[in-house]
Design a protein around this motif. Structure first.
Motif, PDB file in Angstrom:
ATOM      1  N   CYS A   1       0.860  -1.179   0.000  1.00 17.98           N
ATOM      2  CA  CYS A   1       0.000   0.000   0.000  1.00 17.98           C
ATOM      3  C   CYS A   1       0.898   1.232   0.000  1.00 17.98           C
ATOM      4  CB  CYS A   1      -0.927   0.008   1.213  1.00 17.98           C
ATOM      5  SG  CYS A   1      -1.980   1.474   1.319  1.00 17.98           S
ATOM      6  N   VAL A   2       0.728   2.093  -1.000  1.00 21.03           N
ATOM      7  CA  VAL A   2       1.539   3.304  -1.129  1.00 21.03           C
ATOM      8  C   VAL A   2       0.632   4.521  -0.994  1.00 21.03           C
ATOM      9  CG1 VAL A   2       3.019   4.648  -2.672  1.00 21.03           C
ATOM     10  CG2 VAL A   2       3.232   2.159  -2.610  1.00 21.03           C
ATOM     11  N   THR A   3       1.045   5.496  -0.185  1.00 22.93           N
ATOM     12  CA  THR A   3       0.255   6.709  -0.004  1.00 22.93           C
ATOM     13  C   THR A   3       1.101   7.948  -0.253  1.00 22.93           C
ATOM     14  OG1 THR A   3       0.729   6.903   2.365  1.00 22.93           O
ATOM     15  CG2 THR A   3      -1.172   5.572   1.739  1.00 22.93           C
ATOM     16  N   VAL A   4       0.452   8.979  -0.779  1.00 25.94           N
ATOM     17  CA  VAL A   4       1.058  10.294  -0.968  1.00 25.94           C
ATOM     18  C   VAL A   4       0.056  11.327  -0.468  1.00 25.94           C
ATOM     19  CG1 VAL A   4       1.857  12.007  -2.651  1.00 25.94           C
ATOM     20  CG2 VAL A   4       2.471   9.599  -2.940  1.00 25.94           C
ATOM     21  N   THR A   5       0.527  12.282   0.347  1.00 31.22           N
ATOM     22  CA  THR A   5      -0.359  13.299   0.893  1.00 31.22           C
ATOM     23  C   THR A   5       0.237  14.689   0.693  1.00 31.22           C
ATOM     24  OG1 THR A   5      -1.150  11.781   2.612  1.00 31.22           O
ATOM     25  CG2 THR A   5      -1.567  14.125   2.956  1.00 31.22           C
ATOM     26  N   LEU A   6      -0.585  15.621   0.228  1.00 29.58           N
ATOM     27  CA  LEU A   6      -0.221  17.024   0.108  1.00 29.58           C
ATOM     28  C   LEU A   6      -1.075  17.821   1.088  1.00 29.58           C
ATOM     29  CD1 LEU A   6      -0.222  17.299  -3.798  1.00 29.58           C
ATOM     30  CD2 LEU A   6       1.719  16.796  -2.307  1.00 29.58           C
ATOM     31  N   LEU A   7      -0.441  18.587   1.960  1.00 26.95           N
ATOM     32  CA  LEU A   7      -1.160  19.395   2.947  1.00 26.95           C
ATOM     33  C   LEU A   7      -1.327  20.803   2.387  1.00 26.95           C
ATOM     34  CD1 LEU A   7      -2.422  19.581   5.747  1.00 26.95           C
ATOM     35  CD2 LEU A   7      -0.157  20.141   6.655  1.00 26.95           C
ATOM     36  N   ASP A   8      -2.566  21.238   2.208  1.00 29.95           N
ATOM     37  CA  ASP A   8      -2.856  22.522   1.579  1.00 29.95           C
ATOM     38  C   ASP A   8      -3.260  23.614   2.561  1.00 29.95           C
ATOM     39  OD1 ASP A   8      -2.361  21.577  -1.032  1.00 29.95           O
ATOM     40  OD2 ASP A   8      -4.369  20.708  -1.139  1.00 29.95           O
ATOM     41  N   GLY A   9      -3.652  23.257   3.768  1.00 35.62           N
ATOM     42  CA  GLY A   9      -4.030  24.310   4.698  1.00 35.62           C
ATOM     43  C   GLY A   9      -4.593  23.789   6.003  1.00 35.62           C
ATOM     44  N   LEU A  10      -4.616  24.684   6.997  1.00 36.73           N
ATOM     45  CA  LEU A  10      -5.225  24.400   8.288  1.00 36.73           C
ATOM     46  C   LEU A  10      -6.602  25.050   8.318  1.00 36.73           C
ATOM     47  CD1 LEU A  10      -2.164  25.178  10.600  1.00 36.73           C
ATOM     48  CD2 LEU A  10      -2.770  23.005   9.497  1.00 36.73           C
ATOM     49  N   VAL A  11      -7.583  24.328   8.794  1.00 35.67           N
ATOM     50  CA  VAL A  11      -8.960  24.812   8.831  1.00 35.67           C
ATOM     51  C   VAL A  11      -9.346  25.026  10.292  1.00 35.67           C
ATOM     52  CG1 VAL A  11     -11.342  24.350   8.177  1.00 35.67           C
ATOM     53  CG2 VAL A  11      -9.473  23.545   6.717  1.00 35.67           C
ATOM     54  N   LEU A  12      -9.549  26.276  10.654  1.00 35.70           N
ATOM     55  CA  LEU A  12      -9.843  26.639  12.033  1.00 35.70           C
ATOM     56  C   LEU A  12     -11.331  26.919  12.193  1.00 35.70           C
ATOM     57  CD1 LEU A  12      -6.845  29.073  12.684  1.00 35.70           C
ATOM     58  CD2 LEU A  12      -6.903  26.569  12.739  1.00 35.70           C
ATOM     59  N   ALA A  13     -11.965  26.109  12.985  1.00 37.13           N
ATOM     60  CA  ALA A  13     -13.398  26.257  13.231  1.00 37.13           C
ATOM     61  C   ALA A  13     -13.630  26.993  14.547  1.00 37.13           C
ATOM     62  CB  ALA A  13     -14.064  24.883  13.273  1.00 37.13           C
TER      63      ALA A  13
ATOM     64  N   PRO B   1      -3.785  28.891   4.529  1.00 30.86           N
ATOM     65  CA  PRO B   1      -3.229  28.127   3.414  1.00 30.86           C
ATOM     66  C   PRO B   1      -1.757  27.788   3.655  1.00 30.86           C
ATOM     67  CG  PRO B   1      -4.457  30.040   2.631  1.00 30.86           C
ATOM     68  CD  PRO B   1      -4.277  30.212   4.110  1.00 30.86           C
ATOM     69  N   LEU B   2      -1.349  26.614   3.225  1.00 31.96           N
ATOM     70  CA  LEU B   2       0.037  26.170   3.341  1.00 31.96           C
ATOM     71  C   LEU B   2       0.526  25.708   1.976  1.00 31.96           C
ATOM     72  CD1 LEU B   2      -0.210  23.954   6.574  1.00 31.96           C
ATOM     73  CD2 LEU B   2       0.570  26.325   6.438  1.00 31.96           C
ATOM     74  N   LYS B   3       1.824  25.890   1.717  1.00 30.54           N
ATOM     75  CA  LYS B   3       2.414  25.357   0.496  1.00 30.54           C
ATOM     76  C   LYS B   3       3.903  25.139   0.700  1.00 30.54           C
ATOM     77  CE  LYS B   3       3.156  29.841  -1.789  1.00 30.54           C
ATOM     78  NZ  LYS B   3       2.884  30.623  -3.041  1.00 30.54           N
ATOM     79  N   LEU B   4       4.439  24.209  -0.081  1.00 31.35           N
ATOM     80  CA  LEU B   4       5.872  23.941  -0.041  1.00 31.35           C
ATOM     81  C   LEU B   4       6.571  24.960  -0.938  1.00 31.35           C
ATOM     82  CD1 LEU B   4       8.040  21.930   0.991  1.00 31.35           C
ATOM     83  CD2 LEU B   4       7.716  20.666  -1.138  1.00 31.35           C
TER      84      LEU B   4
ATOM     85  N   MET C   1      -8.106  19.946   8.300  1.00 29.57           N
ATOM     86  CA  MET C   1      -7.034  20.319   7.381  1.00 29.57           C
ATOM     87  C   MET C   1      -7.531  20.137   5.951  1.00 29.57           C
ATOM     88  SD  MET C   1      -3.647  18.561   9.064  1.00 29.57           S
ATOM     89  CE  MET C   1      -3.232  18.828  10.789  1.00 29.57           C
ATOM     90  N   ASN C   2      -7.067  20.992   5.067  1.00 28.62           N
ATOM     91  CA  ASN C   2      -7.307  20.793   3.647  1.00 28.62           C
ATOM     92  C   ASN C   2      -6.135  20.002   3.076  1.00 28.62           C
ATOM     93  OD1 ASN C   2      -9.777  22.092   3.493  1.00 28.62           O
ATOM     94  ND2 ASN C   2      -8.864  24.103   3.067  1.00 28.62           N
ATOM     95  N   TYR C   3      -6.447  19.012   2.275  1.00 24.60           N
ATOM     96  CA  TYR C   3      -5.404  18.102   1.803  1.00 24.60           C
ATOM     97  C   TYR C   3      -5.831  17.460   0.488  1.00 24.60           C
ATOM     98  CZ  TYR C   3      -8.659  14.588   3.468  1.00 24.60           C
ATOM     99  OH  TYR C   3      -9.792  13.834   3.650  1.00 24.60           O
TER     100      TYR C   3
END
Length: 219
Positions: free
Chosen positions: A82-94, A188-191, A102-104
Motif C-alpha cells: 500500500c503506497v500513499t502520498v499526501t499534500l497538505l494545503d491548509g489548516l482549517v480553524l473552526a 493556506p500552506l504550500k511547499l 485540514m485541507n489536503y
C-alpha cells in the motif's frame, strides 16, 4: 474529459465518501506534485511503513533503492503493498475544537510490485525519479554508469488500484456556533523553495540554471 478509475473494494473511500475521487487526471496531479510516498507492507509478521522517493511514467509508479534494502527485498517477493502520498494545503480553524480540520489531497495505491529487468525501462524509471524531483535536470547531469545501474533496484507498481481523497474549503461549524465571537477560517500552506545554495566546490563560472532559479512544486 478525465477518465475515471473505477474504485475497487480496497480503494473505495468509505469515511466521508464525498471526498473520494477516482479520476485518473486527479490521481496523476497529486502524485506528480508530491515528493515522498509512504510504502506500507508486512515482513515476517511485522508491519512497516517506509518513506521513500518515487517517480511516475504514465500509469506506473516506480520506487528504487539499494538491492540490500529490506523494503525492496521484501516487495520483490510479490507481496501486497500500500503506497500513499499526501499534500497538505491548509489548516482549517473552526469555532469549536471538534470541527477543526485540514485541507489536503491524498492518493492511496494498492497492488503488487515487480522488479524492472529491462535496461531501457530501468533507465526510463531512473529518469522519471530525477525529473520528478526537478524537471530539466536529467539532460544536464551525468547518466548512471554500469556499476550504478547494477547497484540500483527498481520496482514498478501499476496504478490499477488507486484512489484520491481531497478536502477543500472553510470550516463547517454547528449552526449554533456561528454566533460565537471567535475567528474562523483557513491558513493556506504550500511547499516553497528558498534561495539555492551553491556547492562549495562549484566553479564560479557555472551559472544557476533557470529550472533551479524558478523551481516550484506547484504543478
Amino acid at each position: 474529459m478525465s477518465q475515471q478509475k473505477g474504485p475497487s473494494q480496497r480503494t473505495t473511500v468509505k469515511r466521508l465518501p464525498q471526498r473520494g475521487n477516482y479520476e485518473r487526471e486527479t490521481i496523476y496531479q497529486i502524485l506528480d506534485e508530491g515528493l515522498v510516498c509512504h510504502v506500507g507492507f508486512i515482513a515476517q509478521g511485522q508491519p512497516f511503513v517506509i518513506p521513500t522517493a518515487y517517480g511516475r511514467v504514465n500509469d506506473t509508479l516506480y520506487i528504487h533503492g539499494s538491492p540490500a534494502s529490506r523494503m525492496l527485498r521484501t516487495l520483490q517477493q510479490g507481496i501486497d503493498v500500500c503506497v500513499t502520498v499526501t499534500l497538505l494545503d491548509g489548516l482549517v480553524l473552526a469555532r469549536s475544537a471538534f470541527h477543526h480540520s485540514m485541507n489536503y489531497r491524498s492518493v492511496v495505491v494498492f497492488g503488487t510490485a515487480t522488479i524492472v529487468e529491462d535496461p531501457e525501462q530501468k533507465l526510463a524509471a531512473l529518469k522519471a525519479f530525477t525529473e520528478h524531483v526537478i524537471n530539466g535536470r536529467w539532460d544536464e547531469v551525468r547518466s548512471p554508469n554500469r556499476p550504478e545501474l547494477a547497484g540500483t533496484l527498481v520496482l514498478s507498481l501499476p496504478l490499477a488500484e488507486a484512489s484520491a481523497k481531497l478536502r477543500t474549503g472553510g470550516p463547517v461549524d454547528d449552526e449554533t456556533d456561528y454566533q460565537l465571537p471567535i475567528w474562523a477560517g483557513e491558513i493556506p500552506l504550500k511547499l516553497t523553495a528558498t534561495t539555492p545554495i551553491p556547492d562549495s566546490r562549484l566553479h564560479p563560472s557555472i551559472k544557476l540554471p533557470k529550472y533551479i532559479s524558478s523551481y516550484s512544486r506547484q504543478k
